[in-house]
Design a protein around this motif. Structure first.
Motif, PDB file in Angstrom:
ATOM      1  N   SER A  50       0.822  -1.214   0.000  1.00  0.00           N
ATOM      2  CA  SER A  50       0.000   0.000   0.000  1.00  0.00           C
ATOM      3  C   SER A  50       0.856   1.265   0.000  1.00  0.00           C
ATOM      4  N   SER A  68      -3.745  -1.089  -1.621  1.00  0.00           N
ATOM      5  CA  SER A  68      -4.414   0.210  -1.577  1.00  0.00           C
ATOM      6  C   SER A  68      -3.440   1.362  -1.828  1.00  0.00           C
ATOM      7  N   GLN A  69      -4.009   2.494  -2.275  1.00  0.00           N
ATOM      8  CA  GLN A  69      -3.260   3.728  -2.481  1.00  0.00           C
ATOM      9  C   GLN A  69      -2.138   3.557  -3.501  1.00  0.00           C
ATOM     10  N   ASN A  70      -2.493   3.045  -4.670  1.00  0.00           N
ATOM     11  CA  ASN A  70      -1.557   2.930  -5.781  1.00  0.00           C
ATOM     12  C   ASN A  70      -2.226   3.443  -7.042  1.00  0.00           C
ATOM     13  N   TYR A  71      -1.689   3.042  -8.222  1.00  0.00           N
ATOM     14  CA  TYR A  71      -2.238   3.498  -9.496  1.00  0.00           C
ATOM     15  C   TYR A  71      -2.700   2.328 -10.365  1.00  0.00           C
ATOM     16  N   PHE A  72      -3.239   1.320  -9.743  1.00  0.00           N
ATOM     17  CA  PHE A  72      -3.736   0.185 -10.493  1.00  0.00           C
ATOM     18  C   PHE A  72      -4.987   0.584 -11.282  1.00  0.00           C
ATOM     19  N   ASN A  95      -7.465   3.218  -5.671  1.00  0.00           N
ATOM     20  CA  ASN A  95      -6.782   2.988  -6.936  1.00  0.00           C
ATOM     21  C   ASN A  95      -7.686   3.489  -8.056  1.00  0.00           C
ATOM     22  N   ASN A  96      -7.460   2.988  -9.256  1.00  0.00           N
ATOM     23  CA  ASN A  96      -8.302   3.351 -10.388  1.00  0.00           C
ATOM     24  C   ASN A  96      -8.926   2.104 -11.030  1.00  0.00           C
ATOM     25  N   ASN A 111     -12.425   3.883  -5.869  1.00  0.00           N
ATOM     26  CA  ASN A 111     -11.978   3.453  -7.179  1.00  0.00           C
ATOM     27  C   ASN A 111     -12.918   4.027  -8.228  1.00  0.00           C
TER      28      ASN A 111
END
Length: 986
Positions: free
Chosen positions: A101, A125-129, A152-153, A176
């Motif tokens: 995360s 969590s808290q990434n750019y997926f 994320n996305n 998301n």
């Protein structure tokens, strides 16, 4: 061969057998050490993992947990990882916990983790997926107990397969871009303890009744997720539930009575929905700590049983339609800290014991029908922060005890029937910032000292008296000081001009006398000064012309005399009122236009050099007032001799004037005010006002394209005119546009070069935008005429240009809202008011309806609804109080125009574009089907989808969920940069 004696053989075998576990463990550690060092390298050797070295055991590293010498937990949260997850990570065969995360990991869902066969806890969590969650997640990660994919996305549908992760206890999919429905299958996760689905753009969906089967669930978080329909009655079966958060949705109907019977329920958040009906009167959820039902349509009375909730700390019921009295038992709750019931139909006397038994912090009961006095013991706990009770029928004096309440931050009691003096301690409470007491019958004098952080003091329409204290110089943080219509007397002390943060000073309607201070010490931020309706005298000090940002100046109905200082002409005033004084002499030339038409009334000795206003001509006046000199007889003789010559000359002049009247304009009737350096004159502009140069027309006039020099440079001229004398409405539009555009400097706001005015017409001269308006490109049937060749060709505005236009326009509005002081509301943002230069850079134009917000962050009341159909924010239907969010709504419509190519006035079935887009989204129609067919290119689909969603958010029917223009700009920039980077990679 050498043979060991039998005893020694036994000893050797014994030692060998006892060493085997050690050897296995050592070999395992070395293998996992190699894996981890390789993993570190593949992650880009982040500096945060410098401690990972071959000289130490991984089990001693901070990020590693081992069980029996084997790596079982890998905790890489917040390590600045920017690469995709390497497959090496699952070479750690005993890994059960993986936490990645708070990093910057890109890409789709990392299927490499499917090879971690023992994984029980996965935190991404808290990434750019991006992209969907794999449909086979249940097969590959069947051992999971904890899954956190929040912030994320991820997009698309939440796969129903999630419901097959039967061991799952914690599921977080919040924040998301999921745009499907809520899968019923989640309701079959019998072991689920916590569920987070908040902040997603689901298709408008009801809450599945199956969620009521989650008997072990303690935490349900589905805030701002486009929920509709009713709260299922099955929620009464959630016997373990401690926190229920369904806030900021469109849930409707009544609140199921079973919710208030859940014995473990601790936090209940249902605010900002469409709930109606009455709250169940029977309450047995004795553990409730916070209840927030604000901003719904709830009716009826507040349940008596609320007074039995002995753990209750927060009770928010504001902005509903509750009626009746507040149960007196609420005043007996010993834990109550926050009590907010403002904007309802409540009545009766406030419970007198409120604050006596608890450490009350927030007491907000404004906009109701309460009568009687304020409770005496609100601050008995010594921690009271706010007393907000304006717009009621409260009477009596402010409780003396509030004078001993040093924690007070705000006291707002305006629009009541209070009397008496304010307890002295309120003025000096160490934390006090805002005291608003207007529209009561308070009396007494101002103190010499205020609390150090006092920023707002409003005392209008009371009975305060005495002098403005010299000690006002110690009110160093004061921003707003309003004390209109009281009985203050004496002179205005020079010390008031030392308040360096002062923005608004209103002392009109008092008994102030004497002269104004001739020295201004620190008024660098003052925008509003109203000293009208007093007995002030003497000359207007010239130093007032040095107040750099003054916009509103009213000195009317006093006894000022002498000349108006020419220095006042340096100010960029929106309003100037010097009427009903004893002023004389020539007014500064900058004020000789209709924007200040009523600013000089009832000053019989004022005149103008070149009158536009209804004032005498100074030169004529001065000649008429001259006394006969000692040479008067000689002058009469000269006059007699020359009268015949003058008659002949006059006749010739009349003849020549009549013959040339139709060919030339009388330039003396026009006045030119420049805001930038220009290389043309009034004559250049006036000669170009021909039908052949006409390029457009609107509600307030025509627009011309005029060449102004020998190299063929153009300007755009907007002519605002009337068949009769210039009417008040058009005059206001003209004044607003001139005042705003004349002072604003930004590359994305159209440049106003100058204005030229006469009694019947106003000309606004702008830099010419070669590509005209965005509206003409989007909705002009793709036919474009070159301004230089007049050739017509077919053009489609491609997506990169549209995105650049969106960002440019957002930059202009962001500057207006966040960087201008005071901020500017445009009030008519639309595609036809976004102009495009030769490089398709956007400029915000047409400020005829714009208004300045005198007080940042506060709503400003408009007398009429402004704007254009299809762009007008819904709140205009029920209020004239507007703020920057109306521009955000209109800009959201522009974003939808850019991405769909549709006009704002039409959607389907007589709906406008915003309503059409919201309905399409609610029906679950793919966003790609909504996009403009002319620009639907695969490499931009993600970017266009983002802009479509942003358009939806900006056009929310309620203002509060709409982002600020600063946030809008950030989202557009981020989306553009991300898409640009992905195209480079391809």
């Amino acid at each position: 061969m050498f043979k060991l004696p039998f005893p020694f053989l036994n000893l050797f075998l014994s030692l060998l057998l006892t060493s085997i576990p050690f050897l296995v463990i050592s070999q395992n550690v070395n293998t996992e050490l190699d894996i981890l060092l390789k993993l570190k390298q593949q992650l880009g050797n982040p500096p945060s993992l410098q401690s990972w070295a071959s000289s130490s055991s991984p089990c001693n590293w901070t990020e590693i947990y081992c069980t029996n010498g084997k790596v079982t937990s890998l905790l890489l949260s917040d390590k600045d990882i920017k690469v995709t997850i390497p497959a090496t990570i699952c070479a750690l065969r005993n890994l059960t916990v993986l936490d990645l995360s708070y990093n910057n990991i890109p890409g789709e869902f990392p299927r490499v983790v499917f090879n971690c066969s023992k994984l029980q806890s996965l935190d991404l969590s808290q990434n750019y997926f991006v992209g969907p969650i794999p449909d086979d997640i249940d097969f590959r990660l069947s051992t999971l107990k904890y899954l956190n994919l929040g912030a994320n996305n991820f997009s698309g549908d939440i796969p129903p397969a999630i419901g097959n992760l039967t061991k799952l206890q914690y599921l977080y999919l919040n924040s998301n871009q999921f745009n499907g429905t809520l899968p019923n299958e989640i309701g079959y996760l019998a072991n689920l303890v916590e569920l987070g689905l908040a902040y997603n753009g689901f298709v408008p969906s009801p809450i599945p009744a199956e969620f009521g089967m989650l008997s072990k669930l303690t935490f349900m978080w589905i805030r701002n997720a486009n929920l509709i329909g009713l709260i299922p009655d099955s929620f009464a079966n959630l016997s373990s539930l401690k926190q229920l958060d369904l806030a900021i949705n469109n849930v409707e109907g009544s609140i199921p009575g079973g919710l208030f019977l859940l014995k473990n329920l601790t936090y209940l958040y249902l605010f900002l929905n469409k709930l109606s009906g009455e709250i169940p009167q029977k309450v047995e959820a004795w553990n409730l700590v916070e209840i927030d039902l604000a901003m719904n349509n709830l009716t009826g009375s507040i349940p008596e049983d609320f007074g039995k909730l002995q753990n209750l700390k927060l009770l928010n019921l504001y902005r509903n339609q509750f009626s009746g009295e507040i149960p007196s038992s609420i005043g007996l709750i010993s834990t109550l800290k926050t009590f907010k019931v403002f904007t309802n139909n409540l009545s009766g006397v406030l419970p007198p014991e409120l604050g006596l038994h608890s450490k009350l912090e927030f007491f907000e009961v404004s906009a109701n029908h309460f009568s009687g006095q304020l409770p005496e013991n609100l601050c008995a706990g010594g921690v009271l922060v706010s007393v907000i009770a304006f717009s009621n029928n409260l009477t009596g004096e402010v409780p003396r005890s509030l004078g001993n309440c040093n924690t007070l931050l705000m006291v707002h009691l305006y629009n009541n029937n209070f009397t008496g003096e304010i307890p002295s301690g309120i003025w000096t409470a160490i934390s006090m910032t805002s005291l608003m007491l207007s529209d009561n019958s308070f009396s007494g004098e101002l103190p010499s000292s205020l609390a150090w952080n006092f920023s707002r003091l409003e005392l209008n329409n009371n009975k305060f008296s005495g002098a403005i204290p010299v000690g006002i110089s110690r009110w160093v943080n004061l921003i707003v000081f309003e004390a209109s219509n009281n009985m203050f007397s004496g002179e205005i002390p020079v010390e008031v001009t030392s308040l360096s943060r002062l923005n608004t000073l209103m002392l009109d309607g008092n008994q102030l006398s004497g002269q104004l201070p001739t020295k201004i010490i620190s008024w660098k931020l003052l925008t509003t000064l109203n000293l009208s309706r007093n007995a002030l005298s003497g000359q207007i000090p010239a130093v007032m012309g040095s107040i750099p940002v003054l916009l509103y100046l009213d000195l009317s109905q006093n006894h000022f005399s002498g000349k108006i200082p020419s220095e006042l002409g340096q100010l960029k005033l929106l309003v100037l009122n010097l009427s009903s004084n004893q002023l004389s002499g020539q007014i500064p030339g900058q004020f000789d236009n209709l924007a200040y038409e009523n600013g000089f009334l009832n000053n019989s000795n004022l005149c103008a050099a070149n009158p536009v206003l209804n004032l005498p001509n100074c030169y004529i006046s001065s000649h008429n007032s001259n006394k006969l000199s000692s040479k008067v007889l000689a002058m009469i003789l000269v006059f007699s001799i020359t009268i015949s010559m003058a008659t002949a000359i006059l006749t010739l002049v009349i003849v020549r004037h009549n013959t040339r009247k139709k060919q030339n304009r009388d330039l003396a009737t026009w006045k030119m005010t420049t805001f930038h350096k220009v290389d043309f004159t009034e004559a250049n502009i006036l000669e170009g006002l021909t039908e052949s140069n006409l390029i457009g027309s609107g509600g307030s006039g025509k627009v011309y394209r005029i060449v102004v020099n020998h190299i063929g440079e153009f300007v755009a001229v907007k002519r605002i005119s009337s068949n009769r004398k210039f009417d008040g409405k058009l005059e206001k539009e003209f004044a607003a546009e001139v005042q705003i555009l004349g002072t604003v400097r930004h590359s994305n706001i159209v440049k106003l070069l100058c204005c030229i005015s006469s009694e019947e017409s106003k000309l606004l001269v702008y830099e010419y935008m070669e590509n005209q308006s965005l509206d003409s490109w989007l909705h002009g049937k793709n036919r474009r005429s070159s301004p230089r060749t007049n050739s017509i060709h077919h053009v489609v505005l491609d997506w990169p240009k549209r995105m650049r236009i969106a960002i440019g326009a957002a930059q202009g509005l962001c500057y207006m809202h966040h960087d201008c002081s005071p901020p500017i509301i445009h009030r008519d943002v639309k595609s036809s008011n976004i102009l495009l230069d030769s490089k398709f850079e956007a400029r915000i134009a047409d400020f005829g309806l714009a208004k300045l917000l005198a007080k940042q962050g506060e709503a400003h009341t408009m007398s009429t609804v402004a704007g254009s159909f299809g762009y007008i924010a819904p709140e205009h239907a029920y209020t004239t109080k507007v703020n920057e969010k109306i521009d955000v709504y209109s800009f959201g419509v522009v974003l939808l125009e850019l991405v769909t190519g549709r006009e704002p006035r039409t959607g389907d079935e007589n709906t406008n574009l915003a309503e059409w887009a919201w309905r399409r989204n609610a029906e679950g129609k793919p966003i790609v089907d909504c996009l403009d067919e002319g620009i639907k290119e695969s490499c931009y689909l993600e970017e266009m989808t983002t802009v479509f969603k942003l358009g939806l958010i900006c056009t929310s029917t309620i203002p509060s969920p709409r982002p600020s223009m600063k946030d809008v700009l950030q989202i557009l920039r981020r989306s553009s940069l991300r898409n640009y980077g992905e195209r480079l990679e391809r």
